[in-house]
Each structure stands twice: as C-alpha cells, then as structure tokens.
Design a protein around this motif. Structure first.
Motif, PDB file in Angstrom:
ATOM      1  N   ASP A   1       0.829  -1.204   0.000  1.00  0.00           N
ATOM      2  CA  ASP A   1       0.000   0.000   0.000  1.00  0.00           C
ATOM      3  C   ASP A   1       0.864   1.255   0.000  1.00  0.00           C
ATOM      4  OD1 ASP A   1      -2.641   1.320   0.271  1.00  0.00           O
ATOM      5  OD2 ASP A   1      -1.829   1.967   2.191  1.00  0.00           O
ATOM      6  N   VAL A   2       1.902   1.258   0.843  1.00  0.00           N
ATOM      7  CA  VAL A   2       2.811   2.413   0.878  1.00  0.00           C
ATOM      8  C   VAL A   2       3.535   2.570  -0.454  1.00  0.00           C
ATOM      9  CG1 VAL A   2       4.882   3.343   1.976  1.00  0.00           C
ATOM     10  CG2 VAL A   2       3.094   2.303   3.379  1.00  0.00           C
ATOM     11  N   LEU A   3       3.991   1.472  -1.016  1.00  0.00           N
ATOM     12  CA  LEU A   3       4.759   1.545  -2.257  1.00  0.00           C
ATOM     13  C   LEU A   3       3.876   1.940  -3.441  1.00  0.00           C
ATOM     14  CD1 LEU A   3       7.691   1.044  -3.162  1.00  0.00           C
ATOM     15  CD2 LEU A   3       6.973  -1.198  -3.931  1.00  0.00           C
ATOM     16  N   LEU A   4       2.640   1.445  -3.462  1.00  0.00           N
ATOM     17  CA  LEU A   4       1.750   1.774  -4.578  1.00  0.00           C
ATOM     18  C   LEU A   4       1.397   3.258  -4.592  1.00  0.00           C
ATOM     19  CD1 LEU A   4      -0.652  -1.309  -4.598  1.00  0.00           C
ATOM     20  CD2 LEU A   4       1.038  -0.710  -6.311  1.00  0.00           C
ATOM     21  N   ARG A   5       1.322   3.872  -3.415  1.00  0.00           N
ATOM     22  CA  ARG A   5       1.035   5.312  -3.370  1.00  0.00           C
ATOM     23  C   ARG A   5       2.158   6.109  -4.035  1.00  0.00           C
ATOM     24  NH1 ARG A   5      -3.014   6.644   0.446  1.00  0.00           N
ATOM     25  NH2 ARG A   5      -3.699   4.832   1.661  1.00  0.00           N
ATOM     26  N   GLN A   6       3.391   5.640  -3.882  1.00  0.00           N
ATOM     27  CA  GLN A   6       4.508   6.338  -4.505  1.00  0.00           C
ATOM     28  C   GLN A   6       4.679   5.958  -5.977  1.00  0.00           C
ATOM     29  OE1 GLN A   6       5.900   8.609  -2.570  1.00  0.00           O
ATOM     30  NE2 GLN A   6       4.539   7.899  -0.925  1.00  0.00           N
ATOM     31  N   THR A   7       4.121   4.813  -6.351  1.00  0.00           N
ATOM     32  CA  THR A   7       4.235   4.357  -7.744  1.00  0.00           C
ATOM     33  C   THR A   7       3.253   5.083  -8.653  1.00  0.00           C
ATOM     34  OG1 THR A   7       4.885   2.191  -6.889  1.00  0.00           O
ATOM     35  CG2 THR A   7       4.262   2.280  -9.198  1.00  0.00           C
ATOM     36  N   GLY A   8       2.144   5.586  -8.092  1.00  0.00           N
ATOM     37  CA  GLY A   8       1.116   6.237  -8.903  1.00  0.00           C
ATOM     38  C   GLY A   8       1.637   7.351  -9.789  1.00  0.00           C
ATOM     39  N   PRO A   9       2.387   8.348  -9.254  1.00  0.00           N
ATOM     40  CA  PRO A   9       2.904   9.412 -10.135  1.00  0.00           C
ATOM     41  C   PRO A   9       3.834   8.898 -11.226  1.00  0.00           C
ATOM     42  CG  PRO A   9       3.037  10.065  -7.820  1.00  0.00           C
ATOM     43  CD  PRO A   9       2.660   8.624  -7.833  1.00  0.00           C
ATOM     44  N   ILE A  10       4.618   7.859 -10.909  1.00  0.00           N
ATOM     45  CA  ILE A  10       5.513   7.311 -11.935  1.00  0.00           C
ATOM     46  C   ILE A  10       4.707   6.692 -13.067  1.00  0.00           C
ATOM     47  CG2 ILE A  10       7.393   5.684 -12.339  1.00  0.00           C
ATOM     48  CD1 ILE A  10       8.120   5.916  -9.395  1.00  0.00           C
ATOM     49  N   VAL A  11       3.673   5.935 -12.706  1.00  0.00           N
ATOM     50  CA  VAL A  11       2.828   5.308 -13.734  1.00  0.00           C
ATOM     51  C   VAL A  11       2.106   6.374 -14.549  1.00  0.00           C
ATOM     52  CG1 VAL A  11       0.855   3.779 -14.101  1.00  0.00           C
ATOM     53  CG2 VAL A  11       2.557   3.200 -12.378  1.00  0.00           C
TER      54      VAL A  11
END
Length: 717
Positions: free
Chosen positions: A466-476
């Motif tokens: 969950d923590v990592l996906l929140r940071q992955t959103g802008p990259i995607v």
C-alpha cells in the motif's frame, strides 16, 4: 450385455471386500493400541520400584545411567517420581493424539497408520518399557515388537503423508530397507549393531541418512506434488519433525558424560527438554490430519527461529561475560560477577531480539517491515536520469527484491488495452493483482507472484504494498503520459501519411477525369464548332443540325463538370449551408424511397431532420464530413434497412464538437453487411468512419435493443 451384468454383480462384492479389509484393519489397530496402552500403564509401578531400588544408584544398562544424589535436596524417591512423570507425560501426549485420531479419522487408513505410529513410538521411546519389562519374556518381546512397529509405522507415515503414495517413487526401496533393519533389531533383541559388529560411524550414517530422507520426501512432495491444502499440512509435519530432530540431536549430545556433571537433577532437566521437543511431532501431526483449514505456520516458524537464535545468543553472551569478568576479577565464584553478567544480558536482550527478528523476517519474507527504507533506496534510483519505462523497471525490481518474490510486473492501459510495460523474474506461482491508483483514477496494475505455491500474503506485506503503490502512482502517470504522447505522435504521423496519400489519390483521379474525359470532350467541341462554321454559308441546314448536336454535347459536358465539382465539395453547402443542403438531399431521396417501398409493398420511409437553427459557422472540412456521413447513412437505410422511420440529429455539445446521429427502426442486421455504396463518390460504412477519423473525431455504428441501427459521429470544430 453379459459383461455389464457381471460388472454390476461384482461391484457389491468388491465393496464388501474393501469394507471387510478396513474393518479387519480397524480391529487390529484398536486391539494393538489397547493392549500396548494397558501393558504400559501396568508397568509404571515396576519402573518406579526399579528406579528407587537399582537404576538411580547403580544404573540399568544403557537405559538409565547411575546418577549421584546430592546430600541436600530431593530424595531418591522424589527423583524416581520425576523420571516416571516425565516419561508418562511424554507417552500420554502420544496416546492422547492417537485416541483423537482414532475418534476423528477411524475410517481413514492414514489415520489408522498415524495412530499406530503414535502409540508405538510413544511407548517404546522412553526407558520405562525397557527397565520395567526385565524378567518378563512376554513383556520384553511385546515391547520389542512395539519398538519395531514404532519406527516402521512412523517412517511409512512420513513417506505416504498426506495422499498415501510414495513420493518420489524410489523412497519405497528406502522404506523396505528400514523394515529390514528394524526387523533385524527385533530378531537380535535390540542389539543388532553389537551382534553384527557394525562400527559406530556406520550407525550414525544410517540414523542421520534415514531421517534426512524422511524429511526430504516431505520437502519434495511439498515443492513438486502437493496441492495448497496439502502443502500447509506438510509444513506442519516438517516443522514438528524438525523441532523433534533438533531437540533429539542437541540433547543426545548433552547426554555425553563429558559435557555434564552426571547428577540426577541434570538428567531430570535433559530428559524433560528432550521429551518436550519430541512432543512437537504428535501435536503438529494431529493438527495436520484433523484440522481442515490450518493456521498459517509461517509466523510460528518465524518466532521459533527468533527465540532459538536469541537463546543461543543469550547463552553465549552470558558465558562470555562470566568468563571475562571472572578473569578480570581473578575469581571463579563471585556474586558481583554473576550480577554484572546478568545485567549485560538484560541490557543486550532487547536490541539482540529486535536485530534477530529483522534478520529472520528478511530471510523469510523480505523487508516488508521497513517500507520507508525501501522507498529511500527506490528514491535514490529514481533521481538518476532515467527514462519513464526504466523507472518502472526500478520499481518492479525493488518490490521483487524487498519482498523476496519470484515475479513482479506492472501493466498499464495503452490504446484501450492492458500492456505489460515492466517485469522482473518468472511467474512460477499464483499471481495476485493490486491496482495502482493516483488522483482517484486507476492507472495500472501491479502483478506479483506468491513466494511459494498456495502461500498468501500477510497483512504486513499488504501494508508495504500500500505504501509503495502510493509512490508508484505518479511514476505510472508519467509513463502513461509519455506512452500516450508517443502513441499520439505515431497516430499523427500515420494521419499525415494518409492525408498525403489521399490528396495525391484525389489529384490523380481529378487529372484522370480531366485528361481522359473532359479534355477530349472540349477538343471535340472545338472541332464541332469549326466544322459548323464551314457549313454556315454553304449548307445552313447542316450547320444548324451540327450546332444543335454541339449544344447537347455542351450541356452534357457542363453536367459532368458539375458532377466533378460536386464530388469535390457539394455546391449546395455554399448556397444553402449544412442544414439546407441536407434538407434538399433528403427531399431528393424521399421519392426513390417511396418508389422502393411501393415495389416491396411496405410503408414508405419518413426521414426527419432535428437540428438547431442556425448552426454556428463550421469549418469547410467539418461541413463536408458531416454532409457525407448523413447522406451515406440515409442511402444505406433506403437500400438495406427496410425501415419506416429515420431521424437525423445535429447538435453542438458542451465540448464544442458537432454531434451527428442517424437512427432508424429497420433491420439491425445491416450493420454487419458488406459495405454499401452511398451514391456517387460514397464508399459505405468504412468511408463514414474514415471521414470522422480524418478530423480527429469518433464514429460508431451500433444496434439498438428495440430494433434498428444508430450511426453516430463526433467531429471536433
């Protein structure tokens, strides 16, 4: 017919035979268990008397060594009672497990085998049976038989559990070898190795090798054969056997007289710890057989490793502290030394435990307990000059390495379809999907594989993701924009190429029409005019006829020129505008539609136009595209739909786009028909889509639920 009747007649006999064999096996196992338990209980008083009278003071062979009793402390009767309680508790745990199995899985062969193994091993392992059966030939032989059956049934159970087949197949030969060795032990009254003069290292190789093969068979079954539920059962069994084997080996080493003082209290502790470690086998076995939905064993294994390693560290630290401080203070027995050593252990206990827990967590499940350190490392990679796709590669590698996963991948929507843009590893196990959400929009999907077949992810893993996906959103989102721009650039290039090709094709067609049709006609006109000029004076009547023919040719030529101009751009658009041109064309098509309906004996088609008055000034390309789409759709309706109603709607939406909609109540099947020709210059349904696409718009043709077809187009202005 006879065969089928014979089969039907044999089925009840086979069923009865199986039931009879199962009932015989049940009776045999039950009788064996009852007799063994009864003989064990009846020998408890004899064991106590032997300990008091002989064994503790003088020893009883290899079973019970002689143990000096301290002058101050417990009496010999107390020690005898402690030894009896330790052995009885150990055996009764095995008995209780076998009773529960007989009660719950009495009709299952694996349950009967497990019950036999528990009763046999639990009876024969303690020294009670060997000491108490001295002087009774029947008791000695019976307990020797029980010991043989204990090792054989326990080995067979581990080879067959949980599905009843030898896996791998070569283990059946190992089992036959175990049966042979245990049979010889029974024949030689438990002294086979001494009678045959087998060296001790060979004995050690045999016991260690057979145990390793038993554990290997379960590990092999877990990785290659078992289903998810069976894998969970195998984990429990392997865990219990591992605890028992480690405890047995460790305590056996400590039983060496050179490693202990040989006192009675020492042997009490060693026996208690040894028996306690071996009771893990029946407890985990009962859980694996009886509980359908097993608890997750991974946290238990984690805690066991942590506290085992912690215990070793504490013992080593305490020993080192005592030796060092004793050397420092030049004393071997000092209260201050013990106090300081204890203080050092107490201070170091918590940091060591935290460090061990973190290390074991990382070995077993990765770094899910420290997501922010992982994010820091990921951030250090992302600050480098990387392409957006390379950033996603860094993300999937980080997730894979941090959680120790076999596979990680990220897919995003490109062109209306999911496309895998980054991956690491191989998807060998079950795949799980987690949406990548940013600004309330699902931008992609993170796909990860389980660490092992059938293994679920823990809540800690979920928090980490969950923590990592929140940071992955802008990259995607950045990758989506980049890929979208690349796709638009490619589409723009394709559109430019199509426009150039279409323009050149139109120029070629116009040149062909001018060169092959219009130019010869104009040349013929000039020739006819010159000829008529010659006959004006000589033969006026002939000249008049030639001028009449010339006038007809001129009219035909003018008509063809108008047709060519109409194909380039309908003149009615310049004269009447888009709505007026469509109305005029509808009026012109209504008469053919009425004639066609009269020939088919159906109701005439009524064509209506719904459009705002007036429309704003439209670009010329949009007017031509909308006009062509409407007229070609109406002609399609007239020729193929057999409709009685057709409505044309034009409107300007809130996004400043022209919407065109043509709806009829005819046959819906015409949507899938071949492309129809819509008058001169029309190229059917494909042409409709291409005209909208050329302007960057959208076009669709769909069936209606209540019958009919809807053609719609959105043209940007």
């Amino acid at each position: 017919m006879n065969r089928s009747g014979r089969r039907e007649g044999m089925a009840p006999e086979v069923r009865k035979s199986k039931q009879w064999r199962l009932a015989s096996l049940q009776l045999l196992v039950l009788t064996f268990c009852v007799i063994t338990m009864a003989m064990y209980v009846s020998n408890i008083p004899r064991y106590y008397k032997a300990l008091v009278n002989t064994c503790i003071v003088q020893g009883c062979g290899n079973s019970v060594p002689a143990m000096p009793i301290p002058e101050h402390g417990l009496t010999i009767e107390d020690y005898a009672l402690l030894f009896v309680l330790i052995d009885c508790v150990f055996t009764f745990v095995f008995y209780a497990t076998s009773v529960v199995m007989l009660w719950k899985v009495f009709r299952e062969p694996m349950g009967l085998l497990a019950a036999t193994a528990m009763v046999s091993f639990g009876t024969s392992f303690p020294s009670l049976t060997i000491v108490a059966s001295e002087g009774s030939l029947f008791a000695q032989n019976w307990f020797l038989l029980v010991s043989m059956l204990g090792w054989i049934s326990l080995s067979l159970f581990f080879f067959l559990f949980p599905d009843g087949f030898f896996v791998p197949k070569w283990t059946r030969f190992v089992f036959l070898l175990i049966v042979a060795v245990d049979g010889l032990q029974f024949i030689y009254h438990g002294q086979m190795w001494d009678r045959l003069g087998v060296p001790e290292f060979v004995q050690l190789i045999w016991y260690v090798g057979s145990t390793v093969i038993l554990i290997y068979s379960q590990v092999y079954r877990f990785r290659k054969v078992s289903q998810p539920v069976q894998r969970q059962q195998t984990k429990w069994v392997v865990y219990g056997v591992s605890i028992g084997v480690v405890g047995f080996v460790g305590m056996s080493i400590l039983f060496d007289p050179s490693l202990n003082d040989g006192s009675a209290i020492t042997y009490v502790y060693l026996n208690a710890i040894l028996n306690l470690s071996l009771t893990a086998i029946p407890i985990t076995l009962a859980l694996a057989i009886l509980r359908e939905r097993l608890w997750n064993i991974d946290p238990l294994v984690n805690r066991t490793l942590v506290y085992a390693a912690l215990s070793v560290c504490v013992v080593l630290l305490y020993t080192f502290a005592v030796l060092y401080l004793s050397q420092l203070f030049q004393t071997k027995d000092n209260f201050i030394v013990s106090l300081l050593a204890t203080a050092m252990v107490a201070v170091a206990f918590a940091p060591i435990k935290v460090w061990l827990q973190r290390q074991i967590n990382r070995v077993m499940r990765g770094r899910h307990d420290d997501p922010y350190a992982v994010l820091l490392e990921l951030g250090n990679q992302l600050i480098k000059p990387l392409a957006p796709e390379a950033m996603l590669d860094a993300v999937v590698r980080t997730v894979k390495e941090a959680l120790r996963l076999p596979y990680t991948g990220i897919s995003i929507g490109v062109g209306g379809q999911q496309k895998l843009v980054a991956s690491a590893g191989e998807p060998v196990n079950e795949l799980h999907s987690f949406p990548v959400i940013h600004r309330g929009e699902e931008l992609g999907t993170l796909v990860i594989a389980s660490r092992s077949p059938g293994e679920a992810f823990s809540p800690e893993d979920g928090k980490f993701l969950d923590v990592l996906l929140r940071q992955t959103g802008p990259i995607v989102e950045n990758v989506n924009m980049t890929l979208g721009m690349k796709l638009l650039a490619r589409d723009l290039q394709d559109s430019r190429e199509k426009l150039v090709l279409a323009r050149e094709e139109e120029r070629r067609q116009i040149r062909k029409n001018l060169h092959d049709d219009l130019a010869p006609r104009l040349a013929a006109l000039a020739l006819n005019a010159a000829t008529a000029q010659k006959y004006v004076v000589k033969e006026p009547e002939t000249a008049i006829e030639m001028l009449a023919d010339l006038r007809q040719v001129i009219r035909s030529t003018v008509s063809e020129i108008r047709t060519m101009v109409h194909d380039l751009r309908p003149p009615t658009l310049d004269e009447l505008g888009l709505i007026g041109a469509i109305q005029e064309r509808i009026h012109g098509l209504s008469k053919p539609a009425q004639l066609l309906a009269e020939e088919q004996g159906s109701k005439p088609l009524r064509i209506g136009l719904d459009a705002p008055q007036p429309l704003p000034v439209l670009p010329a390309a949009v007017e031509v595209a909308a006009y062509r789409i409407v007229i070609e759709s109406i002609v399609n309706v007239i020729k193929h739909a057999r409709a009685t109603s057709c409505t044309v709607r034009l409107d300007i939406n809130s996004a400043h786009q022209l919407t065109v909609e043509i709806t009829d109540n005819g046959r819906a099947g015409r949507v899938s028909s071949a492309a129809s020709v819509a008058g001169k210059g029309g190229i059917g349904q494909q042409s409709i889509r291409e005209r909208a696409a050329e302007l960057g718009g959208q076009c669709g043709i769909e069936r209606l639920e209540d019958g009919g077809t809807r053609v719609f187009a959105v043209l940007p202005l």
